[in-house]
Design a protein around this motif. Sequence first.
Motif: not given
Length: 105
Positions: A19-34
């Motif tokens: 499956f594919q997992l897509i994260d639609v948050r902003e890059s600073h949020e992704y860098d904090f936790a993903n």
Amino acid sequence: MKEITVEELKEMQDSGEDFQLIDVRESHEYDFANLGGELIPLGTILNNADKISRDKKVVVHCRSGARSGTAINQLEQKFGFTNLYNLKGGILAYSDRIDPDIPKY
């Protein structure tokens, strides 16, 4: 809109489901936790629709489930996607119920 729970996502991850997992948050949020998904911020999702699979399940997530729901609605309406699933409760629910080591913000 189709949804899956964080427990269902964890089962998919553990079983090696394709499956594919897509994260639609902003890059600073992704860098904090993903969760290891592909980062495509909500504001760019329509311009990046070609990066989203049409032939397997796609789980879309954000912090709590609101932005990912918006992204799914936009993609379904504009491009006719039928294989998108919103992660109910987002990364916050994943931290609460699956992996408490994922920081919350």
